[in-house]
Design a protein around this motif. Sequence first.
Motif, PDB file in Angstrom:
ATOM      1  N   GLN A  90       8.384  -6.718   4.092  1.00  0.00           N
ATOM      2  CA  GLN A  90       9.743  -6.784   3.546  1.00  0.00           C
ATOM      3  C   GLN A  90      10.694  -5.995   4.455  1.00  0.00           C
ATOM      4  O   GLN A  90      10.257  -5.071   5.137  1.00  0.00           O
ATOM      5  N   ASP A 119       1.427  -3.111   1.513  1.00  0.00           N
ATOM      6  CA  ASP A 119       1.786  -4.523   1.321  1.00  0.00           C
ATOM      7  C   ASP A 119       2.175  -5.137   2.653  1.00  0.00           C
ATOM      8  O   ASP A 119       3.328  -5.103   3.015  1.00  0.00           O
ATOM      9  N   GLU A 153       6.271 -12.950   2.466  1.00  0.00           N
ATOM     10  CA  GLU A 153       7.432 -12.321   1.838  1.00  0.00           C
ATOM     11  C   GLU A 153       8.652 -13.241   1.800  1.00  0.00           C
ATOM     12  O   GLU A 153       9.669 -12.884   1.212  1.00  0.00           O
TER      13      GLU A 153
HETATM   14 MN    MN Z   1       5.374  -8.039  -0.928  1.00  0.00          MN
END
Ligand code: MN
Length: 456
Positions: A90, A119, A153
Motif C-alpha cells: 500500500q 502485508d 493491493e
Molecule cells: Mn493489504
Amino acid sequence: MQEIKKYVEENKERFLEELFELLRFPSVSADPKYKGDVLKTADFVAQKLREAGADQVEVCQTAGYPIVYGEKIVDASLPTVLVYGHYDVQPADPLELWHTPPFEPTVREGKIYARGACDDKGQFYMHVKAFELMMQTNTLACNVKFMIEGEEEVGSNNLSIFVKENAERLKADVVLISDTSMISMENPSIETGLRGLAYMEVEVVGPNRDLHSGVYGGAVANPATILCKMIASLHDENNHITIPEFYDKVVELSDEEKKALNSAPFDLEDYKQDLNINAEWGEKGYSTLERTGTRPTLEVNGIWSGYTGEGAKTVLPSKANAKISMRLVPNQSSKEIAAIFTKHFESIAPDNVTVKVTEHHGGEPVVTPTDSVAYRAAEQAIADSFGKKPIPTRGGGSIPIVALFEEELGIKSVLFGFGLDSDALHSPNEKYDVFNYYKGIETLPLFHKYFAELSK
Ligand code: MN
Ligand code: BES
Ligand code: MN
C-alpha cells in the motif's frame, strides 16, 4: 522439528537481512511513480526463488505488474501446495507519521517497522525461506508452486486473467496463503473466512463553478452538505445499512456458530485502548467479533470538496466526492451490491444536484473449510510449533483472488497468516514481529510434512 529449529537458528541473520532487502523496494502498486521499483521487486523475488532451489522460475508479464512463478516438482504422486502471496504494498502516506522511514526497515523492540513488513512481504517471504530450508535439509514432502503477484493491493485484475489462462500449470491440491492475522502468539488462530468488497466512488455536482459563498450562499445547494446528508442516510439509528435489498442474501449465523465465534479470546477494553477510542460502534445486536467477521459493512474511505488549503477561503464548492466501500459476506455478490448501491445513491439525490457513481474493483467473500486435510495439516503444524491448537476465526479483510481460486481452479485455500491485527497494515508504522517471522518459517515445513502424511 529439531532439524528445522537448527537450520533457522543458523541462518537467522541472513533470513532477516534478505527480508530487509525486499522491504527496501518501494513496491507501491497504486502509484505509477513507483513503476520501476515494483518491477525490480518482481525480479528480486524471482532471483530469491531461484536461489532457494525453485525450477521454472519466470517473471510472467501481464497487462499490469508481473506475476512471479516458480515450482519444485519432486514427484507427481505427491500432493502439490500452491503458495500465493503479493510483493506489492500500500502507499506509505501520511509519511510524517512514520517514526522511521517506511522503506528503511528498522527493528525496534523486536519488531520490524516498514511498509509491507507484515502485508505481505514479511509473510510470503517466510514461505521462500521455509522452502529453502526444506530443500537444504532434504525434507521437501510435497510439490510446491509459487505464485507471487504485484497487484493485490489494487484488485488483482491481471492475476484473474493469469489464473484463467494458466489453470493447468497452477494445478494443486491446496492454496496456502500467509496474508492474514492470528489473535496472538499465545492464542494462535486460523482465519476461515474473508469478506468480499464492493468499492465505489461518488460525485455530487452542483453549480458549474465554485461560487462566492456570500454572493450565492443560501440560494444554491451546497454539494458538500448534500453529499454529507446522503452519506449519513446510508446508516439508520441502529447502524444498519439502509440500502434496499442490501441484506437480502445475508445469512444469519446459527446460535452455535455465534457461540463458537464469540468464544475466541477478545477483550473490548484492550481493543478500545489500543485504538484510543472511548466507545466502540456498530450494528445493533451484534458483538464486535460478529461485526467484523460476519456482517457486511459500509465505510467512507475518503471524502473531499471545496477549499482544504491553508487559511480560509469563502467558497461554495461546485462538487463533492467520496470513496465508499462495502465489505461483503457469503452469498452477497460484489456486482449485485455495486448495482443496488448505484441505484439507491442516485435515487436519494435531491433535484438541485446531479450524482455520478462509478465502480472500482470488487471481490467476492469466501469461507474456507475446517474439515479438510489441508486444514488439519495446518492445525497440526500449529499445535506442534505453538504447543496449542489454533482457534478458527473469521477475518474482516479481503483477498479477492481466494474466491477465484475456488471458482477457476477448484482449489480451496488455507489462510495460514502469522500477522496480528495490531500490525498496522495499511497504516503508518506497519510492523511485523521478528518472532512471528521466524515462527512462521519454522511452522510452514510442518504444514508440508503433515499435508503429505494426511493426504496418503
Ligand atoms: Mn493489504
Ligand atoms: N492482507 C490484506 C487482507 C487481510 C488483512 C485479510 C488482514 C485479513 C486480515 C490484503 O492485502 C488487503 O489489504 N486487501 C484489501 C483488498 C484489496 C482488494 C485492496 C482489503 O482488505 O482492503
Ligand atoms: Mn495482503
